[in-house]
Scaffold this motif. Sequence first.
Motif: not given
Length: 433
Positions: A367-373, A376-381, A396-398, A405-410
């Motif tokens: 299993a990988r940490p980003h599985d199921g994301l 948006v959340a995957d890109r932010l991670l 957001a810039r990075r 979107d960043v606030r929601g994904a965080l």
Amino acid sequence: MDETLARAADRGNEVDETPARAGDRGNEADEVPAAAGDRGSEVDETLARAAWSRLVEPGDTVAGALVHTLGAREALDWVRWAAAPGRAEAAVETLVAREDESLAPLRRRLRSALARWEPRLAGLEPGREIDHVHRLGGRFLRPGAPGWPLGLDDLGAAAPLGLWQRGVPDLGSLLTRSVALVGARASTAYGERVAVELAEGLAARGVCVVSGGAYGIDAAAHRGALAGGGVTVALLAGGVDRAYPAGNAELLERLLDGGGAVLSEVPPGGVPSRSRFLMRNRLIAAVSRATVVVEAAWRSGALSTAHHAASLLRPLGAVPGPVTSVASAGCHRLLREGAAVCVTDAAEVLELVGPLGAPPDERPEEARPHDGLDWVADRLLDALSLRSAATVDTLARRAGLSPADVRGALGTLELAGLAELRATGWRRTNPVT
């Protein structure tokens, strides 16, 4: 000479004999003889095919075409008659005309074939050879008989005229779920280990393992199948009554005791030769649903089996070896040229074959940490750092996302334990693999 064929020989080898149908056309000297039954011949189709297996070398396409056109019994009688001194050329021309030119492409080859078949005519004893195999618990199997491996028919004129068999009688059913594992005699410890593991895994899944009974990869494949509680079939380049190599005699007996079979198109007592080994390889490819080359050097004979499998449109696999190993150069060549698919275990072999076996084993994946994301959340991670925290605007810039979107994904990442808020911003808590 076998009694039944001897009587045919007495009639068929008389140089001045007038063929049965000659009277219908004025007793022409070059008339083709009628079917053996019309002349009272007692040589039936099975005996005739057994005789043909002694008369010709494996893979003789001229013999295959002649037998296909006339039938084994009539073809044998014709050869006996036409091989008489001074008769060959006229006999061939008359036969070609009688068969409506179906044998015309073989006109010249038939004449030369008669010359090479004639020396063996006097030594044919099919009845005695069949009795000998029966005493060993075997039989002679002809095309169309129950148990005949239907895959052999794909060889066309090069198909064997019959098979000498020891072992399980229901050969056809056994080979419907079969995979050939082949490779070099001069194998390495790596190659033998892989062959054993592949064969053991296939046998455990109910697949029959086919190979050639030789030293090296062949022997390892047979041993692996037996270790896996399965059955295995060996196709020999010599007679089924003589183990070759002699060092594998015990292995071949274990193979038979385990419900497998030993096969050859060469009659009992037949001696293996280089040409017979190469022609035997076409049978391995034809009877099997797929072929896997486990280990083979650049000029290994196992590559001929691979080429036969490819020409028959059978699935072909190859096991990669160390790039520095010359023993695997042939496998790497097949993979590089795109002729074979890379396989490394029994599950991949079954995947190569397709509907032959059960679905391949599900491979456990870590299993990988980003599985199921979500995306948006995957890109932010990916944008979060393990070492230093960053503000929402920086993230957001990075990541190329909006601050909203960043606030929601965080929030999503924090709940998943993948991000945490520090005094200077947000940082990642677990590495992404």
